[in-house]
Design a protein around this motif. Structure first.
Motif, mmCIF file in Angstrom:
data_model
loop_
_atom_site.group_PDB
_atom_site.id
_atom_site.type_symbol
_atom_site.label_atom_id
_atom_site.label_comp_id
_atom_site.label_asym_id
_atom_site.label_seq_id
_atom_site.Cartn_x
_atom_site.Cartn_y
_atom_site.Cartn_z
ATOM 1 N N ASN A 1 25.966 16.432 66.588
ATOM 2 C CA ASN A 1 25.258 17.518 67.310
ATOM 3 C C ASN A 1 24.088 16.873 68.154
ATOM 4 O O ASN A 1 23.252 15.705 67.527
ATOM 5 N N LEU A 2 23.653 17.591 68.868
ATOM 6 C CA LEU A 2 22.526 16.933 69.759
ATOM 7 C C LEU A 2 21.230 17.265 69.388
ATOM 8 O O LEU A 2 21.021 18.611 69.170
ATOM 9 N N ILE B 1 26.480 19.661 71.837
ATOM 10 C CA ILE B 1 27.410 18.343 71.105
ATOM 11 C C ILE B 1 27.494 17.235 72.165
ATOM 12 O O ILE B 1 27.597 17.742 73.493
ATOM 13 N N PHE B 2 27.525 15.970 71.633
ATOM 14 C CA PHE B 2 27.817 15.122 72.863
ATOM 15 C C PHE B 2 28.996 14.022 72.122
ATOM 16 O O PHE B 2 28.953 14.113 70.867
ATOM 17 N N SER B 3 29.977 13.815 72.788
ATOM 18 C CA SER B 3 31.016 13.271 72.180
ATOM 19 C C SER B 3 31.772 12.143 73.076
ATOM 20 O O SER B 3 31.590 12.175 74.358
ATOM 21 N N VAL B 4 32.251 11.171 72.631
ATOM 22 C CA VAL B 4 33.027 10.168 73.518
ATOM 23 C C VAL B 4 34.289 9.963 73.016
ATOM 24 O O VAL B 4 34.528 9.869 71.780
ATOM 25 N N SER B 5 35.562 9.881 73.872
ATOM 26 C CA SER B 5 36.627 9.898 73.300
ATOM 27 C C SER B 5 37.271 8.778 73.873
ATOM 28 O O SER B 5 37.198 8.202 74.920
ATOM 29 N N MET B 6 37.963 7.788 72.951
ATOM 30 C CA MET B 6 38.545 6.563 73.410
ATOM 31 C C MET B 6 39.965 6.400 73.132
ATOM 32 O O MET B 6 40.458 6.850 72.112
ATOM 33 N N PRO B 7 40.687 6.022 74.140
ATOM 34 C CA PRO B 7 42.483 6.006 73.626
ATOM 35 C C PRO B 7 42.607 4.614 73.008
ATOM 36 O O PRO B 7 41.706 3.885 72.871
ATOM 37 N N PHE B 8 43.764 4.513 72.265
ATOM 38 C CA PHE B 8 44.239 3.161 71.703
ATOM 39 C C PHE B 8 44.458 2.323 72.649
ATOM 40 O O PHE B 8 44.828 2.840 73.912
ATOM 41 N N LEU C 1 16.726 18.962 59.850
ATOM 42 C CA LEU C 1 17.488 18.750 60.832
ATOM 43 C C LEU C 1 18.500 17.585 60.714
ATOM 44 O O LEU C 1 18.304 16.403 61.171
ATOM 45 N N PRO C 2 19.654 17.640 59.741
ATOM 46 C CA PRO C 2 20.580 16.617 59.403
ATOM 47 C C PRO C 2 21.454 16.361 60.675
ATOM 48 O O PRO C 2 21.834 17.020 61.546
ATOM 49 N N LEU C 3 21.457 14.925 60.952
ATOM 50 C CA LEU C 3 22.746 14.609 61.957
ATOM 51 C C LEU C 3 24.146 14.367 61.385
ATOM 52 O O LEU C 3 24.268 13.810 60.450
ATOM 53 N N ARG C 4 24.909 15.089 62.225
ATOM 54 C CA ARG C 4 26.300 15.340 61.793
ATOM 55 C C ARG C 4 27.037 14.412 62.777
ATOM 56 O O ARG C 4 27.225 15.039 63.886
ATOM 57 N N ILE C 5 28.165 13.323 62.282
ATOM 58 C CA ILE C 5 28.706 12.888 63.191
ATOM 59 C C ILE C 5 30.143 12.894 62.633
ATOM 60 O O ILE C 5 30.420 12.755 61.543
ATOM 61 N N VAL D 1 28.826 5.416 66.792
ATOM 62 C CA VAL D 1 27.953 6.034 65.772
ATOM 63 C C VAL D 1 26.702 5.678 65.707
ATOM 64 O O VAL D 1 25.764 6.223 65.443
ATOM 65 N N GLU D 2 26.359 4.321 65.792
ATOM 66 C CA GLU D 2 25.051 3.763 65.811
ATOM 67 C C GLU D 2 24.428 4.277 67.013
ATOM 68 O O GLU D 2 23.009 4.500 66.904
ATOM 69 N N ASN D 3 24.905 4.692 68.155
ATOM 70 C CA ASN D 3 24.101 5.197 69.197
ATOM 71 C C ASN D 3 23.703 6.619 69.126
ATOM 72 O O ASN D 3 22.728 7.058 69.275
ATOM 73 N N ALA D 4 24.630 7.379 68.239
ATOM 74 C CA ALA D 4 24.129 8.830 67.851
ATOM 75 C C ALA D 4 23.023 8.528 66.876
ATOM 76 O O ALA D 4 22.334 9.517 66.982
#
Length: 333
Positions: free
Chosen positions: A279-280, A315-322, A261-265, A248-251
């Motif tokens: 959103n990029l 869109i930029f996304s990162v997916s992390m497994p448990f 231009l609001p940032l939506r996470i 979140v901090e990176n975004a």
């Protein structure tokens, strides 16, 4: 490698000499005869060196292919298995060479059993050394990650921005100022208390995230929108400390967040793990070091897992497994 081979050859030669000496002493009516010992030693040495290296490579292959963990059962199985293979070869060889092979086979098997035990001890010591190196490397990677995770939060920009917000709130409301200061201290408390842990529950991580989101929402107001779905079903699952917060901090760090231009996470949690998407609308004046994301990748690699990064035009996304419970328990030992 060369000195290990030399040591192995010396062990075989010395063991063979002592074994022949003892054998001659037992069966020779005249007692110990050095001439007989040397003659038998010179004849048997080349054969025994070949057999010794066969023992070594058979055990080496068994260690690499079939045993992920060393145990008493694996050692006994390997000793018996290799002894049977070499014993069969010895039986065939001595039967062809001599009419009464049983005495030679018995002495050979006893000697070979000693060599196999030496090889097992050597391979066991090597495996223990490799495990210790791996544990040291894991601890080093954890220390680097924990240091960087803490440093990324306690950086001048974050602290400067937080203090500016705190200063502005002081003119508006003592109650809001006090509340913001407590939330800010909670962020640091969480990072310090989890610094020595390889994982935390999702519930703890998301409670920390709520605190962090409060600080950023206070700063950006309507320019920032962070949505998190209901995570209670997965609350006991394990995650890396501060991992969601780092994404979140990176975004926030790399993207523009204004009223126009609001940032939506979006933080989405499901059976597959956690996905953080935004959103990029990239800033032009931010150095893209990728340190936070690289730290996460290395941390997941320690657990034998990986994160997935996806990027489109918008869109930029990162997916992390448990985290895997078994790998996590091994790291905590």
């Amino acid at each position: 490698m060369k000195h290990k081979i030399l040591i192995f050859v010396l062990v075989i030669v010395l063991t063979l000499f002592l074994f022949i000496s003892a054998f001659v002493l037992m069966i020779n009516p005249k007692g110990y005869d050095l001439g007989i010992v040397i003659r038998n030693f010179l004849i048997d040495t080349p054969i025994c060196l070949i057999v010794g290296f066969i023992d070594y490579y058979l055990l080496y292959i068994l260690h690499k292919k079939f045993w992920s963990r060393i145990s008493a059962f694996s050692i006994i199985s390997e000793v018996l298995g290799v002894s049977c293979i070499i014993g069969l070869l010895a039986f065939v060889s001595f039967t062809i060479v001599t009419k009464n092979p049983f005495a030679q086979i018995l002495s050979f098997l006893i000697w070979n059993g000693i060599i196999i035990l030496f090889v097992e001890l050597y391979l066991y010591g090597n495996a223990q050394t490799e495990n210790e190196k791996r544990i040291i490397e894991i601890e080093r990677e954890k220390a680097i990650y924990q240091f960087n995770a803490l440093k990324n939060q306690i950086n001048p920009h974050f602290l400067f921005n937080s203090l500016n917000v705190l200063s502005a709130l002081a003119y508006q409301s003592p109650e809001l100022t006090n509340h913001f200061a407590k939330k800010l201290s909670n962020v640091y408390r969480y990072l310090l208390t989890t610094a020595q842990h390889p994982s935390v529950t999702l519930e703890k991580e998301m409670r920390f995230m709520e605190t962090y989101v409060y600080l950023e929402k206070t700063r950006f107001e309507d320019c920032l929108e962070i949505l998190v779905n209901d995570y209670r079903r997965w609350s006991k699952y394990l995650v890396i400390p501060a991992s969601v917060q780092i994404l979140v901090e990176n975004a926030i760090k790399h993207n523009i967040a204004t009223s126009e231009l609001p940032l939506r996470i979006n933080v989405t949690i499901n059976d597959d793990g956690i996905r953080v998407a935004n959103n990029l609308q990239l800033r032009n004046n931010v150095t893209k070091s990728g340190v936070g994301l690289e730290n996460l990748k290395k941390q997941y690699a320690i657990f034998g897992q990986k994160i997935e990064v996806a990027k489109t035009d918008s869109i930029f996304s990162v997916s992390m497994p448990f985290l895997d419970n078994q790998s996590n328990s091994l790291l905590q030992q």
